[in-house]
Design a protein around this motif. Structure first.
Motif, PDB file in Angstrom:
ATOM      1  N   TRP A 122      -7.174  -1.242  -1.104  1.00 17.09           N
ATOM      2  CA  TRP A 122      -7.122   0.174  -1.465  1.00 17.09           C
ATOM      3  C   TRP A 122      -7.493   0.308  -2.936  1.00 17.09           C
ATOM      4  CZ3 TRP A 122      -2.734  -2.569   0.020  1.00 17.09           C
ATOM      5  CH2 TRP A 122      -2.400  -2.497   1.379  1.00 17.09           C
ATOM      6  N   TYR A 169      -1.488   1.252  -5.374  1.00 17.59           N
ATOM      7  CA  TYR A 169      -2.787   1.158  -4.717  1.00 17.59           C
ATOM      8  C   TYR A 169      -2.782   2.071  -3.496  1.00 17.59           C
ATOM      9  CZ  TYR A 169      -3.902  -2.998  -7.478  1.00 17.59           C
ATOM     10  OH  TYR A 169      -4.160  -3.867  -8.502  1.00 17.59           O
ATOM     11  N   GLY A 170      -3.840   2.844  -3.329  1.00 20.16           N
ATOM     12  CA  GLY A 170      -3.949   3.702  -2.165  1.00 20.16           C
ATOM     13  C   GLY A 170      -2.952   4.836  -2.216  1.00 20.16           C
ATOM     14  N   ALA A 183      -1.117   2.488   4.238  1.00 21.84           N
ATOM     15  CA  ALA A 183      -1.999   3.298   3.404  1.00 21.84           C
ATOM     16  C   ALA A 183      -2.000   2.879   1.946  1.00 21.84           C
ATOM     17  CB  ALA A 183      -1.601   4.766   3.501  1.00 21.84           C
ATOM     18  N   GLY A 184      -1.114   1.992   1.538  1.00 24.26           N
ATOM     19  CA  GLY A 184      -1.080   1.575   0.149  1.00 24.26           C
ATOM     20  C   GLY A 184       0.180   0.802  -0.172  1.00 24.26           C
TER      21      GLY A 184
END
Length: 376
Positions: free
Chosen positions: A124, A260-261, A279-280
């Motif tokens: 991500w 991240y993400g 997702a992160g």
């Protein structure tokens, strides 16, 4: 306004003179599953992370315990309780400040330059990078010994010169005989809390998990205690000592924090805010004040030991193991504690943890990023 990592404790009920610690534990489980974030005003909070309840500080797992970490604050509450230092009881240790550190000062602080880390080839985009500072009334409480056994997994943490965890009227406490004196014990279901005062007037607290109350008392009876220390060279069979960092001299904690993400929770069908699955992730790092294995002494059944490049990592799930996906993976490398969290299975978190690499605070990848997670 600032997003504060201690906000996951915003829903903790007010303190009462005689605390219902089992109720706190149940509440913590709900908080841990919720994985919520809220907005805090001004950067000054009533730190539930340093919440003194009858001489017991919740959670203070060596950081936050937390000196508390973002998710770990809720984790520590879920894992159990850590003792308040006897010397700090009068101070209360119930308030503190939280804020973000100006990037202009990062390079001058070795606590930050040692902790600065990124994940190589993360799946991500890097979404935020900041340094979060918490200032508590008192430094973290630190155990004098942490013991670990595997097969089956068991954990013990020993604390000396601490406050009484069982004020008058505390329910669920039983009298026991330990080390030739009268002691008191409480069984939380997943973990045990044992306390006594020795002949020199020093109060001890021992957390144990993965064993019966009788096993814990027997183990404590067999420990070789020297003043306020434990002789880790002579331990019960099957147990190994875990290195414990020196106690922090300052109540000020600075923690590197990158995301991240997409790590912002969304409301699921059950009405509970959860991080988007896969997702992160968030990566936090700071100078270590307690070993990750401390978590095993609270709830051995809910912690998983993981190898992170030769370092022992401890995974703590957000909710019920095997049901909820995601949690916190914590490990220590060269005196720095790393904590990676996300809605991912432990195996994927471990793979990402192995890709964590120290960086300079002026790394080009950090330029222009917001400090606060979720901001654009």
């Amino acid at each position: 306004m600032t997003t504060d990592p201690l906000d996951r404790l915003a829903l903790v009920d007010p303190v009462t003179p005689v605390p219902d610690l089992l109720g706190v534990q149940r509440r913590a489980r709900a908080l841990r599953r919720a994985h919520r974030r809220t907005r805090l005003v001004g950067g000054t909070v009533a730190l539930a992370a340093a919440l003194t309840v009858g001489g017991v500080v919740l959670p203070q797992l060596g950081g936050d315990g937390t000196g508390v970490h973002p998710g770990p604050a809720a984790v520590a509450l879920g894992l159990g309780v850590a003792p308040a230092r006897a010397a700090d009881v009068a101070a209360g240790c119930g308030t503190g400040r939280a804020d973000w550190v100006d990037p202009a000062g990062w390079a001058a602080d070795p606590r930050i330059t040692r902790a600065a880390t990124l994940i190589d080839a993360a799946p991500w985009p890097l979404a935020s990078a900041g340094v979060h500072e918490t200032t508590m009334d008192c430094p973290d409480a630190v155990p004098v010994a942490v013991l670990l056994a595997t097969g089956p997994q068991r954990g013990v943490s020993v604390w000396s010169q601490v406050a009484d965890p069982f004020p008058a009227g505390t329910e669920g406490v039983t009298d026991v005989r330990v080390r030739g004196v009268d002691g008191r014990l409480r069984d939380f279901g997943g973990g045990l809390l044992l306390s006594w005062v020795d002949a020199d007037g020093t109060r001890w607290i021992v957390n144990g998990s993965g064993m019966t109350p009788e096993d814990l008392v027997s183990l404590v009876d067999g420990l070789q205690l020297d003043g306020s220390r434990v002789d880790t060279g002579r331990l019960p069979a099957g147990y190994e000592p875990v290195p414990v960092p020196d106690a922090p001299a300052s109540p000020v904690t600075r923690r590197w924090w990158v995301t991240y993400g997409d790590t912002q929770p969304v409301e699921a069908q059950d009405g509970v805010a959860k991080a988007p699955l896969g997702a992160g992730v968030e990566l936090e790092s700071r100078v270590a004040t307690a070993p990750p294995e401390l978590a095993v002494s609270y709830w051995a059944a809910e912690t998983v030991l993981v190898d992170v490049d030769g370092h022992r990592g401890v995974f703590t799930p957000w909710g019920q193991p095997g049901v909820d996906v995601g949690g916190w993976l914590t490990w220590v490398d060269h005196g720095i504690e790393y904590r990676l969290s996300g809605a991912l299975p432990v195996e994927q978190l471990a793979a990402l943890a192995r890709a964590a690499t120290p960086v300079a605070v002026d790394d080009a990848r950090l330029a222009g990023l917001p400090q606060t997670p979720g901001e654009s």
